[in-house]
Motif scaffolding. Sequence first.
Motif: not given
Length: 196
Positions: A49-56
């Motif tokens: 979820y964190y990686v997705h919200t950071q657009d990584w």
Amino acid sequence: MARLTGKDAEEFPMGAKETLLMTLRPHPLSFLRYYWVGIALLLWIVLTYYVHTQDWLVFDDMNKDLEALMPALFMSLGAIIIGKWLVDDFAKGFRILFWFAIITLLVVTGLFIWYWKDSERAFDFAFLYGIALGVMGIVFAEFYRRAFVYMVTNQRIVLRYKLWSIEETNMRFEKIEDFEIVRPFIWRLAGLGTIR
């Protein structure tokens, strides 16, 4: 003294001079390895979820459909790593169920993207499905732990496993020649120990 009643008493026959002294269950820490499957999945879902919200997970010139599928692929990668690390030495039925859950994640996410043309719901499904799998892993570990019961009578120790089938191991006191109690410092703080 503990006393068995009803169905449990019928399933645990005792001799004429035998008395049930105590009934015990394994401590949750002794099954920590099983709980780790669900805990590790939940931690990986939070990371996803964190990686997705950071657009990584988004790269230049990436197809929009592939971009929508990336969180599910990242979750699957984590589940595969967890599977190789924790699940491979579990029972065959559990391993099959675990891999089926990963395939279901990818297939249903793909249906959201390519059949229903709803990329936003694809991520929502993948995220909620991952959380559900992690919680189910923890719940399954608890059911598995509760399937074990240790019964101590004045004549024997009985280890019973009762989930889908019933397995029982009896150790009569006269057959026990030696025993060892292991209580490392950290275990002593928690009031735990192992008897061999």
